[in-house]
Design an enzyme around this catalytic site. Structure first.
Site, PDB file in Angstrom:
ATOM      1  CG  HIS A   1      10.069 -13.266  -3.214  1.00 60.56           C
ATOM      2  ND1 HIS A   1      11.415 -13.422  -2.969  1.00 60.56           N
ATOM      3  CD2 HIS A   1       9.728 -14.284  -4.043  1.00 60.56           C
ATOM      4  CE1 HIS A   1      11.860 -14.489  -3.611  1.00 60.56           C
ATOM      5  NE2 HIS A   1      10.865 -15.025  -4.268  1.00 60.56           N
TER       6      HIS A   1
ATOM      7  CG  ASP B   1      12.833 -18.980  -3.903  1.00 62.93           C
ATOM      8  OD1 ASP B   1      12.071 -18.321  -3.190  1.00 62.93           O
ATOM      9  OD2 ASP B   1      12.876 -18.850  -5.154  1.00 62.93           O
TER      10      ASP B   1
ATOM     11  CD  GLU C   1       9.318 -26.119  -6.694  1.00 61.35           C
ATOM     12  OE1 GLU C   1       9.123 -24.899  -6.733  1.00 61.35           O
ATOM     13  OE2 GLU C   1       9.974 -26.726  -7.575  1.00 61.35           O
TER      14      GLU C   1
ATOM     15  CG  ASP D   1       3.877 -29.975 -14.322  1.00 62.51           C
ATOM     16  OD1 ASP D   1       3.608 -28.772 -14.167  1.00 62.51           O
ATOM     17  OD2 ASP D   1       4.239 -30.459 -15.400  1.00 62.51           O
TER      18      ASP D   1
ATOM     19  CG  ASP E   1       7.898 -17.421  -7.281  1.00 58.70           C
ATOM     20  OD1 ASP E   1       8.572 -16.881  -8.181  1.00 58.70           O
ATOM     21  OD2 ASP E   1       8.328 -17.623  -6.136  1.00 58.70           O
TER      22      ASP E   1
HETATM   23  N1  SAM Z   1      11.633 -15.603  -9.070  1.00 60.34           N
HETATM   24  C1  SAM Z   1      12.050 -16.557  -9.975  1.00 60.34           C
HETATM   25  C2  SAM Z   1      12.222 -16.087 -11.381  1.00 60.34           C
HETATM   26  O1  SAM Z   1      11.800 -14.998 -11.716  1.00 60.34           O
HETATM   27  O2  SAM Z   1      12.835 -16.809 -12.151  1.00 60.34           O
HETATM   28  C3  SAM Z   1      11.329 -17.850  -9.819  1.00 60.34           C
HETATM   29  C4  SAM Z   1      11.901 -18.536  -8.637  1.00 60.34           C
HETATM   30  S1  SAM Z   1      11.251 -20.007  -8.056  1.00 60.34           S
HETATM   31  C5  SAM Z   1      12.769 -20.696  -7.529  1.00 60.34           C
HETATM   32  C6  SAM Z   1      10.759 -20.943  -9.459  1.00 60.34           C
HETATM   33  C7  SAM Z   1      10.298 -22.345  -9.051  1.00 60.34           C
HETATM   34  O3  SAM Z   1       9.388 -22.836 -10.009  1.00 60.34           O
HETATM   35  C8  SAM Z   1      11.401 -23.371  -8.909  1.00 60.34           C
HETATM   36  O4  SAM Z   1      11.441 -23.814  -7.579  1.00 60.34           O
HETATM   37  C9  SAM Z   1      10.996 -24.485  -9.887  1.00 60.34           C
HETATM   38  O5  SAM Z   1      11.348 -25.771  -9.439  1.00 60.34           O
HETATM   39  C10 SAM Z   1       9.502 -24.247  -9.959  1.00 60.34           C
HETATM   40  N2  SAM Z   1       8.849 -24.805 -11.148  1.00 60.34           N
HETATM   41  C11 SAM Z   1       9.276 -24.757 -12.435  1.00 60.34           C
HETATM   42  N3  SAM Z   1       8.393 -25.371 -13.249  1.00 60.34           N
HETATM   43  C12 SAM Z   1       7.375 -25.801 -12.466  1.00 60.34           C
HETATM   44  C13 SAM Z   1       6.162 -26.499 -12.727  1.00 60.34           C
HETATM   45  N4  SAM Z   1       5.837 -26.889 -13.962  1.00 60.34           N
HETATM   46  N5  SAM Z   1       5.342 -26.759 -11.670  1.00 60.34           N
HETATM   47  C14 SAM Z   1       5.668 -26.370 -10.413  1.00 60.34           C
HETATM   48  N6  SAM Z   1       6.812 -25.715 -10.103  1.00 60.34           N
HETATM   49  C15 SAM Z   1       7.656 -25.435 -11.119  1.00 60.34           C
END
Ligand code: SAM
Length: 309
Positions: free
Chosen positions: A81, A105, A125, A157, A175
């Site tokens: 991060h 997160d 998110e 999305d 992220d």
């Molecule tokens: N650091 C992490 C990694 O390297 O895998 C990423 C962590 S973060 C929890 C990833 C976030 O992206 C999740 O909360 C997930 O719900 C979100 N996410 C996945 N696809 C997405 C999309 N199309 N639009 C917005 N958020 C999305």
């Protein structure tokens, strides 16, 4: 050697996350897994979007997984991060607005809110349950950042937001999960084209781009798309123990090449002015993180050039 490698861009890894001995298993690549002992399972449920798990592990502390892919852990999250947040913000030097895509997160938001001069932080998110559940089970990750008055949450999305928004941002941080399930939309040509539109003049976008040793395609594809969109594009790296397989790559795209040339003394001044408390990021590490091993640099070449090597 005739066996076919699995295409992780199409199907999620196939294993069930908990085996009979109480270990969580992650398929990282063909013939390559990592196992973390589940000392205590805190949560395991399917949202409308993905499977969410949190468990405790003696080495990593609390561990968050989505669709059985490790997302972040309590003990090493700062290595990821801090580098995805502070590198673009301090390179830019006058950031007014930040867009975070993904990052449910709250670990990225915690780093961004440390910059007092930023006026507006929008986070898009897709899965509201990741946020609610992270606040409850991983409160140390966001550390109250969701209550910051500059913070605006959009549940959508990120690909749809990028296509429709008219907002502009100085720094955009993607992220995302890996290109599996909902995260797949955040690695497409269309998404990169749309999201690049949302950059203010002199702005910079950074992206979670996987582990090049096992996920070379992510770097190859993102760099190929960035080469069409930005005057200056590259990757920078940090090492995060939970993301097994070597250095982690972050994509970097901007139309202002000077952002990558900011001298050490200037970064030190900006870092000191913000009174940032960091555990991984330093201005020296910032500059060094752009020095790439040759096997990663080679991934920037076009597929035709690579075939000729
Ligand atoms: N650091 C992490 C990694 O390297 O895998 C990423 C962590 S973060 C929890 C990833 C976030 O992206 C999740 O909360 C997930 O719900 C979100 N996410 C996945 N696809 C997405 C999309 N199309 N639009 C917005 N958020 C999305």
């Amino acid at each position: 050697m005739s066996e076919k490698k699995p295409d992780f861009g199409v199907e999620p890894p196939i294993n069930e996350p908990i085996d009979i001995l109480g270990w969580w298993i992650e398929d990282l690549h063909y013939g390559y897994r990592q196992m973390l002992k589940i000392d205590k399972l805190l949560y395991d449920s399917k949202t409308d979007t993905q499977r969410l798990m949190v468990f405790e592990n003696e080495t990593f502390g609390r561990v968050l997984t989505l669709d059985n892919i490790l997302q972040t852990t309590e003990r090493d999250e700062f290595m990821y991060h801090e580098m995805l947040a502070h590198v673009p913000i301090l390179a830019h030097g006058a950031v007014h607005s930040v867009l975070i895509i993904g990052g449910g997160d709250g670990g990225m938001l915690k780093q961004v809110v440390k910059h007092k001069a930023i006026a507006r932080i929008v986070q898009v998110e897709i899965d509201p349950e990741v946020i609610e559940f992270s606040k409850k089970y991983l409160p140390m990750l966001s550390d109250g950042a969701f209550d910051d008055p500059r913070f605006e949450l959009v549940i959508s999305d990120g690909a749809k937001y990028a296509a429709e928004s008219e907002d502009r941002f100085d720094v955009i941080i993607v992220d995302s999960t890996d290109p599996v399930g909902p995260g797949k939309a955040l690695f497409t040509e269309e998404f990169y084209r749309n999201v690049s539109r949302l950059l203010a003049d002199g702005g910079v976008i950074v992206t979670q781009n996987g582990i090049p040793f096992t996920q070379a395609d992510e770097v190859v594809n993102t760099m190929a798309e960035f080469s069409k969109l930005f005057v200056d594009y590259t990757c920078y790296t940090s090492t995060v123990p939970g993301y097994a397989g070597g250095q982690m790559c972050y994509g970097w795209g901007t139309n202002d090449p000077s952002l990558r040339e900011v001298p050490l003394e200037v970064l030190e001044r900006r870092y000191a002015a913000e009174q940032l408390q960091t555990q991984y990021y330093t201005p020296e590490v910032h500059i060094a993180s752009f020095a790439l091993p040759k096997y990663i640099k080679d991934l920037f070449q076009s597929p035709e050039d690579r075939a000729l090597r």
